[in-house]
Design a protein around this motif. Structure first.
Motif, short mmCIF file in Angstrom:
data_model
loop_
_atom_site.label_atom_id
_atom_site.label_comp_id
_atom_site.label_asym_id
_atom_site.label_seq_id
_atom_site.Cartn_x
_atom_site.Cartn_y
_atom_site.Cartn_z
N TYR A 155 0.95 -1.45 0.02
CA TYR A 155 -0.02 -0.04 -0.08
C TYR A 155 0.98 1.13 0.13
CZ TYR A 155 -3.46 3.53 1.93
OH TYR A 155 -4.07 4.54 2.04
N GLU A 156 0.90 1.91 -1.05
CA GLU A 156 1.68 3.23 -1.21
C GLU A 156 1.04 4.59 -0.42
OE1 GLU A 156 3.95 5.88 -4.65
OE2 GLU A 156 2.57 4.38 -5.23
N LEU A 157 1.75 5.10 0.44
CA LEU A 157 1.17 6.09 0.99
C LEU A 157 1.32 7.40 -0.07
CD1 LEU A 157 2.77 5.92 4.75
CD2 LEU A 157 0.46 5.00 3.76
N ASN A 158 -0.06 8.21 -0.03
CA ASN A 158 0.22 9.45 -0.72
C ASN A 158 0.70 10.41 -0.08
OD1 ASN A 158 -1.14 8.42 -3.24
ND2 ASN A 158 -3.13 8.40 -2.26
N CYS A 159 0.45 10.20 1.40
CA CYS A 159 1.09 11.41 2.38
C CYS A 159 2.06 10.74 3.06
CB CYS A 159 -0.01 11.86 3.34
SG CYS A 159 -1.38 12.46 2.40
N PRO A 160 3.49 10.59 2.62
CA PRO A 160 4.33 9.84 3.30
C PRO A 160 4.57 10.37 4.71
CG PRO A 160 5.07 10.10 0.97
CD PRO A 160 3.90 10.85 1.28
N LYS A 161 5.09 9.91 5.94
CA LYS A 161 5.15 10.27 7.05
C LYS A 161 6.58 10.13 7.65
CE LYS A 161 0.78 10.94 7.20
NZ LYS A 161 0.32 12.39 7.15
N ILE A 162 7.06 11.10 8.35
CA ILE A 162 8.45 10.95 8.92
C ILE A 162 8.39 10.45 10.64
CG2 ILE A 162 8.76 13.35 9.84
CD1 ILE A 162 11.53 13.19 8.41
N ILE A 163 9.27 9.52 10.64
CA ILE A 163 9.51 8.97 12.07
C ILE A 163 10.68 9.44 12.56
CG2 ILE A 163 9.29 6.86 13.66
CD1 ILE A 163 7.76 5.56 11.30
N SER A 164 10.28 9.92 14.00
CA SER A 164 11.55 10.68 14.55
C SER A 164 12.37 9.36 15.52
CB SER A 164 11.01 11.43 15.57
OG SER A 164 10.47 12.62 14.91
N PRO A 165 13.68 9.59 15.96
CA PRO A 165 14.32 8.46 16.79
C PRO A 165 13.69 8.39 18.05
CG PRO A 165 15.66 10.62 16.41
CD PRO A 165 14.50 10.82 15.58
N LEU A 166 14.04 7.04 18.56
CA LEU A 166 13.54 6.97 19.96
C LEU A 166 12.25 7.16 20.43
CD1 LEU A 166 16.84 8.26 21.76
CD2 LEU A 166 16.49 5.98 20.94
N THR A 167 11.39 6.88 19.17
CA THR A 167 10.08 7.16 19.25
C THR A 167 9.18 5.71 19.21
OG1 THR A 167 10.15 9.48 18.68
CG2 THR A 167 8.02 8.36 18.72
N ASP A 168 8.29 5.37 19.87
CA ASP A 168 7.64 3.92 19.71
C ASP A 168 6.77 3.97 18.38
OD1 ASP A 168 8.34 2.97 22.08
OD2 ASP A 168 6.34 3.02 22.98
N ILE A 169 7.12 2.92 17.59
CA ILE A 169 6.26 2.58 16.23
C ILE A 169 5.46 1.51 16.35
CG2 ILE A 169 6.82 2.15 13.92
CD1 ILE A 169 9.61 3.00 14.17
N VAL A 170 4.19 1.73 16.41
CA VAL A 170 3.49 0.68 16.78
C VAL A 170 2.16 0.42 15.55
CG1 VAL A 170 1.84 -0.41 18.50
CG2 VAL A 170 3.54 1.32 18.93
N PRO A 171 2.49 -0.36 14.86
CA PRO A 171 1.30 -0.91 13.57
C PRO A 171 0.52 -1.83 14.62
CG PRO A 171 3.46 -1.43 13.14
CD PRO A 171 3.68 -1.01 14.53
N TRP A 172 -0.91 -1.32 14.45
CA TRP A 172 -1.97 -2.19 15.22
C TRP A 172 -2.68 -2.76 14.02
CZ3 TRP A 172 -2.80 -2.86 20.20
CH2 TRP A 172 -2.07 -2.03 21.07
N ILE A 173 -3.02 -4.00 14.39
CA ILE A 173 -4.10 -4.93 13.35
C ILE A 173 -5.27 -5.11 14.41
CG2 ILE A 173 -4.13 -7.07 11.91
CD1 ILE A 173 -1.73 -5.09 11.07
N TYR A 174 -6.28 -4.91 13.80
CA TYR A 174 -7.48 -5.46 14.45
C TYR A 174 -8.46 -6.44 13.61
CZ TYR A 174 -6.54 -1.00 16.94
OH TYR A 174 -5.89 -0.07 17.33
N LEU A 175 -8.57 -7.45 14.02
CA LEU A 175 -9.27 -8.71 13.34
C LEU A 175 -10.65 -8.86 13.66
CD1 LEU A 175 -6.23 -11.19 13.07
CD2 LEU A 175 -6.82 -9.35 11.10
N PRO A 176 -11.76 -9.45 12.95
CA PRO A 176 -12.92 -9.70 13.34
C PRO A 176 -13.04 -10.80 14.14
CG PRO A 176 -12.74 -10.03 10.84
CD PRO A 176 -11.59 -9.44 11.43
N LYS A 177 -12.11 -11.74 13.85
CA LYS A 177 -11.97 -13.16 14.87
C LYS A 177 -10.65 -13.42 14.59
CE LYS A 177 -13.57 -16.38 11.69
NZ LYS A 177 -14.64 -17.63 11.32
N SER A 178 -10.05 -14.31 15.68
CA SER A 178 -8.53 -14.64 15.73
C SER A 178 -8.34 -15.76 14.33
CB SER A 178 -8.28 -15.46 16.98
OG SER A 178 -8.85 -16.72 16.97
N ALA A 179 -7.09 -15.23 14.02
CA ALA A 179 -6.54 -16.15 12.92
C ALA A 179 -5.39 -17.07 13.48
CB ALA A 179 -6.03 -15.32 11.87
#
Length: 196
Positions: A155-179
């Protein structure tokens, strides 16, 4: 990274990661920006990743504070960039293990491919520190159209985002039921600062 990188292409589909990064130089530490201009620090292509067993969860923190770098599992310690390292996210990829994770098949040796219907019916969010960089969105965006020349699950971001050092990076996944017994591989593509 000098003036040639600053063009009118920023924010368009033809802007490169380095051009997008150059447009955001005012958002990084001034000493580091000066080091980039002098050539002692460079901006390089990079991908942050993790492979995570979904177990029985429906809400998954892909990068975790207990993570240590391990080849095939993650290339981040404690879900943070190192000091003086900035990363511009230009795209995100989500892949699903093609076989069940078991005692004989771990996340670091699994083969990953297209996401299933269950995963596609879930939602994805990317938080960095206390900011939401990618708001909760359908995981359907990680489906690759048939006969596409796109990278699988990308998935290409149309609005690229900058991430600073020493900052928590947390991708969250929410599922309708467990896999249960499946794993996901999350990859954040972009460019980062690196000593020349």
């Amino acid at each position: 990274m000098a003036e040639a990188a600053r063009t009118s292409f920023v924010g368009t589909k033809i802007a490169s990661g380095i051009t997008e990064f150059a447009a955001r130089m005012s958002k990084i530490d001034k000493n580091l920006a000066d080091a980039i201009k002098s050539g002692s620090v460079q901006v390089v292509d990079y991908a942050l990743y993790c492979s995570r067993n979904l177990e029985k969860s429906t809400t998954i923190e892909a990068f975790q504070s207990s993570d240590d770098k391990k080849v095939g599992v993650t290339n981040l310690n404690k879900r943070q960039l190192e000091a003086n390292t900035y990363f511009l996210v230009t795209g995100i990829q989500v892949l699903e293990s093609t076989k069940a994770i078991s005692a004989d098949l771990s996340v670091d040796s699994a083969e990953y491919g297209v996401i299933s219907n269950l995963i596609a019916n879930g939602e994805f969010e990317l938080k960095v520190g206390d900011k939401v960089l990618v708001p909760r969105n359908s995981m359907e965006v990680f489906r690759t159209p048939k006969n596409s020349d796109k990278r699988e699950g990308f998935y290409e971001l149309n609005c690229p985002k900058i991430i600073s050092p020493l900052t928590d990076i947390v991708p969250w996944i929410y599922l309708p039921k467990s896999a249960e017994n499946k794993a996901l591989k999350i990859v954040l593509y972009g460019v980062k600062t690196n000593k020349a």
